[in-house]
Design a protein around this motif. Structure first.
Motif, PDB file in Angstrom:
ATOM      1  N   LEU A  15     -10.246 -14.495 -13.815  1.00 44.33           N
ATOM      2  CA  LEU A  15     -11.323 -13.273 -13.476  1.00 44.33           C
ATOM      3  C   LEU A  15     -11.624 -12.304 -14.507  1.00 44.33           C
ATOM      4  CD1 LEU A  15      -9.725 -12.612  -9.986  1.00 44.33           C
ATOM      5  CD2 LEU A  15     -11.880 -13.464 -10.409  1.00 44.33           C
ATOM      6  N   GLU A  16     -10.737 -12.237 -15.609  1.00 45.47           N
ATOM      7  CA  GLU A  16     -11.048 -11.543 -16.732  1.00 45.47           C
ATOM      8  C   GLU A  16     -12.393 -11.953 -17.341  1.00 45.47           C
ATOM      9  OE1 GLU A  16      -8.821  -9.738 -20.713  1.00 45.47           O
ATOM     10  OE2 GLU A  16      -8.570 -11.680 -20.154  1.00 45.47           O
ATOM     11  N   GLY A  17     -12.802 -13.415 -17.322  1.00 47.26           N
ATOM     12  CA  GLY A  17     -13.720 -13.875 -17.806  1.00 47.26           C
ATOM     13  C   GLY A  17     -15.082 -13.281 -17.113  1.00 47.26           C
ATOM     14  N   SER A  45      -0.957 -11.783   2.180  1.00 42.03           N
ATOM     15  CA  SER A  45      -2.171 -10.784   2.241  1.00 42.03           C
ATOM     16  C   SER A  45      -1.960  -9.758   1.385  1.00 42.03           C
ATOM     17  CB  SER A  45      -1.934 -10.392   3.785  1.00 42.03           C
ATOM     18  OG  SER A  45      -0.723  -9.734   4.051  1.00 42.03           O
ATOM     19  N   TYR A  46      -2.915  -8.875   1.468  1.00 38.77           N
ATOM     20  CA  TYR A  46      -3.021  -7.746   0.421  1.00 38.77           C
ATOM     21  C   TYR A  46      -2.866  -6.524   1.241  1.00 38.77           C
ATOM     22  CZ  TYR A  46      -4.223  -4.235  -2.933  1.00 38.77           C
ATOM     23  OH  TYR A  46      -4.293  -3.297  -3.852  1.00 38.77           O
ATOM     24  N   ASP A  47      -1.874  -5.817   1.175  1.00 35.19           N
ATOM     25  CA  ASP A  47      -1.726  -4.610   1.956  1.00 35.19           C
ATOM     26  C   ASP A  47      -2.562  -3.473   1.278  1.00 35.19           C
ATOM     27  OD1 ASP A  47      -0.864  -2.142   3.119  1.00 35.19           O
ATOM     28  OD2 ASP A  47       1.317  -2.783   2.868  1.00 35.19           O
ATOM     29  N   LEU A  48      -3.376  -3.032   1.703  1.00 38.56           N
ATOM     30  CA  LEU A  48      -4.284  -2.138   1.157  1.00 38.56           C
ATOM     31  C   LEU A  48      -3.788  -0.768   0.990  1.00 38.56           C
ATOM     32  CD1 LEU A  48      -7.162  -1.298  -0.100  1.00 38.56           C
ATOM     33  CD2 LEU A  48      -8.013  -1.128   2.145  1.00 38.56           C
ATOM     34  N   GLU A  49      -2.948  -0.333   2.194  1.00 39.28           N
ATOM     35  CA  GLU A  49      -2.422   0.928   2.157  1.00 39.28           C
ATOM     36  C   GLU A  49      -1.464   1.331   1.127  1.00 39.28           C
ATOM     37  OE1 GLU A  49      -1.311   2.054   6.225  1.00 39.28           O
ATOM     38  OE2 GLU A  49      -3.233   1.393   7.017  1.00 39.28           O
ATOM     39  N   ASN A  50      -0.745   0.117   0.926  1.00 36.83           N
ATOM     40  CA  ASN A  50       0.565   0.247   0.024  1.00 36.83           C
ATOM     41  C   ASN A  50       0.036  -0.245  -1.285  1.00 36.83           C
ATOM     42  OD1 ASN A  50       2.276   1.735   1.757  1.00 36.83           O
ATOM     43  ND2 ASN A  50       2.331  -0.014   2.731  1.00 36.83           N
ATOM     44  N   SER A  51      -1.030  -0.928  -1.559  1.00 34.40           N
ATOM     45  CA  SER A  51      -1.524  -1.619  -2.875  1.00 34.40           C
ATOM     46  C   SER A  51      -0.501  -2.674  -3.441  1.00 34.40           C
ATOM     47  CB  SER A  51      -1.708  -0.581  -3.985  1.00 34.40           C
ATOM     48  OG  SER A  51      -2.715   0.433  -3.500  1.00 34.40           O
ATOM     49  N   ARG A  52      -0.272  -3.335  -2.456  1.00 34.02           N
ATOM     50  CA  ARG A  52       0.867  -4.550  -2.614  1.00 34.02           C
ATOM     51  C   ARG A  52       0.353  -5.746  -1.980  1.00 34.02           C
ATOM     52  NH1 ARG A  52       5.070  -1.519  -4.088  1.00 34.02           N
ATOM     53  NH2 ARG A  52       6.579  -3.008  -4.167  1.00 34.02           N
ATOM     54  N   ALA A  89      -6.353 -12.186  -6.557  1.00 31.64           N
ATOM     55  CA  ALA A  89      -7.839 -11.860  -6.822  1.00 31.64           C
ATOM     56  C   ALA A  89      -8.150 -10.685  -5.627  1.00 31.64           C
ATOM     57  CB  ALA A  89      -8.517 -13.108  -6.103  1.00 31.64           C
ATOM     58  N   HIS A  90      -7.612 -10.795  -4.543  1.00 33.99           N
ATOM     59  CA  HIS A  90      -7.874  -9.574  -3.296  1.00 33.99           C
ATOM     60  C   HIS A  90      -7.439  -8.239  -4.176  1.00 33.99           C
ATOM     61  CE1 HIS A  90      -9.266 -11.558   0.090  1.00 33.99           C
ATOM     62  NE2 HIS A  90      -8.259 -12.374   0.097  1.00 33.99           N
ATOM     63  N   ALA A  91      -6.230  -8.285  -4.801  1.00 33.33           N
ATOM     64  CA  ALA A  91      -5.686  -7.140  -5.467  1.00 33.33           C
ATOM     65  C   ALA A  91      -6.747  -6.584  -6.599  1.00 33.33           C
ATOM     66  CB  ALA A  91      -4.259  -7.325  -6.038  1.00 33.33           C
ATOM     67  N   TYR A 109     -14.682 -14.665  -0.820  1.00 36.98           N
ATOM     68  CA  TYR A 109     -15.415 -15.337  -1.779  1.00 36.98           C
ATOM     69  C   TYR A 109     -14.965 -15.611  -2.993  1.00 36.98           C
ATOM     70  CZ  TYR A 109     -19.527 -17.383  -4.514  1.00 36.98           C
ATOM     71  OH  TYR A 109     -20.266 -17.801  -5.266  1.00 36.98           O
ATOM     72  N   LEU A 110     -14.582 -14.396  -3.495  1.00 33.43           N
ATOM     73  CA  LEU A 110     -13.975 -14.359  -4.912  1.00 33.43           C
ATOM     74  C   LEU A 110     -12.390 -14.776  -4.868  1.00 33.43           C
ATOM     75  CD1 LEU A 110     -14.679 -13.556  -7.796  1.00 33.43           C
ATOM     76  CD2 LEU A 110     -13.854 -11.342  -7.013  1.00 33.43           C
ATOM     77  N   ALA A 111     -11.784 -14.726  -3.798  1.00 32.72           N
ATOM     78  CA  ALA A 111     -10.427 -15.113  -3.807  1.00 32.72           C
ATOM     79  C   ALA A 111     -10.409 -16.543  -3.576  1.00 32.72           C
ATOM     80  CB  ALA A 111      -9.851 -14.400  -2.462  1.00 32.72           C
ATOM     81  N   TYR A 112     -11.240 -17.299  -2.894  1.00 30.76           N
ATOM     82  CA  TYR A 112     -11.194 -18.620  -2.875  1.00 30.76           C
ATOM     83  C   TYR A 112     -11.884 -19.286  -4.088  1.00 30.76           C
ATOM     84  CZ  TYR A 112      -9.934 -19.065   2.163  1.00 30.76           C
ATOM     85  OH  TYR A 112      -9.134 -18.777   3.370  1.00 30.76           O
ATOM     86  N   VAL A 113     -12.901 -18.778  -4.561  1.00 30.13           N
ATOM     87  CA  VAL A 113     -13.323 -19.329  -5.827  1.00 30.13           C
ATOM     88  C   VAL A 113     -12.180 -19.262  -6.991  1.00 30.13           C
ATOM     89  CG1 VAL A 113     -14.616 -19.085  -7.741  1.00 30.13           C
ATOM     90  CG2 VAL A 113     -15.583 -18.878  -5.410  1.00 30.13           C
TER      91      VAL A 113
END
Length: 186
Positions: A15-17, A45-52, A89-91, A109-113
Motif C-alpha cells: 500500500l505504501e507504493g 475485522s477492523y474495530d473502528l471504535e477502538n482502532s484495532r 488494509a482496512h486499518a 475493494y482495496l483490502a481484497y486487492v
C-alpha cells in the motif's frame, strides 16, 4: 507471531507504493471466536471504535473449523498472512480516508486487492482461474451487495481491475475519498 508480522509488513509495503501509509500504530488483538459480517463468517475485522484489528489465530481458525479452504485452496499459513494483510488494509483505509465510515465497497475493494497482491504469483493465478471472472469494467458499480453475494468473485474482479489500470494510484485516491455507498468505475 511471525505470520502476523509478515502479513502486516506485506500489506504496508504494497500500500505504501500507492501513497497509503500508517498515520498511527495498528494494534492487532488475537480473538478466539469467529465474527459475523453480513451473515458470513469473518476471520477478522477492523474495530473502528477502538482502532484495532480483531483476528483469530491460525490455530483457532483451523481447529474451530472456521475455515478449511479459502478461494478454493486449502487454508494455510500463506492464506493466513493474506488475511492479516486484508485487515491491515482496512486499518490503513480508515487512517487515510476522511469518509471511511461511508462505504464498505471502497474499503473491501482495496483490502481484497491487497490480500491477493501479497500472495505468491502461482497461488494468485489459481485463485483468478478458480473465480472465473473478469475485472470490473467502465460503467460498473462496485457495491457491497455483490461482495456479500460473491466475495471470491468480488476479490478477483477488484484485483484484475486494479492491476489492469494504467494509474492505479489515481484510483486509490478515488477510493479513499469516495462519499457514496458504491464505487462507480470510470
Amino acid at each position: 507471531m511471525e505470520d502476523l508480522c509478515q502479513g502486516a509488513a506485506s500489506a504496508l509495503r504494497f500500500l505504501e507504493g500507492y501513497g497509503v501509509k500508517p498515520t498511527r500504530i495498528i494494534d492487532i488483538d488475537i480473538v478466539d471466536r469467529v465474527s459475523e459480517h453480513y451473515g458470513n463468517k469473518a476471520l477478522g475485522s477492523y474495530d473502528l471504535e477502538n482502532s484495532r484489528i480483531l483476528l483469530m489465530s491460525m490455530q483457532d481458525m483451523t481447529e474451530k473449523l472456521a475455515v478449511s479452504t479459502l478461494y478454493g485452496q486449502a487454508f494455510d499459513r500463506i492464506h493466513y498472512r493474506s488475511v492479516v494483510a486484508h485487515e491491515v488494509a482496512h486499518a490503513l483505509f480508515h487512517q487515510n480516508s476522511p469518509n471511511a465510515r461511508l462505504t464498505n465497497a471502497a474499503q473491501e475493494y482495496l483490502a481484497y486487492v491487497t490480500q491477493l497482491a501479497v500472495l505468491p504469483a502461482d497461488r494468485r493465478q489459481q485463485i483468478v482461474e478458480h473465480a472465473g471472472v473478469a475485472g470490473w469494467e467502465s460503467g460498473d458499480s462496485i457495491s457491497e451487495i455483490y461482495m456479500v453475494m460473491a466475495p471470491e468473485q468480488f476479490a478477483v474482479k477488484s484485483y484484475l481491475h486494479f492491476t489492469g489500470m494504467n494509474d492505479p494510484s489515481a484510483f486509490v485516491k478515488v477510493l479513499l475519498n469516495i462519499k457514496w455507498f458504491y464505487v462507480y468505475v470510470p
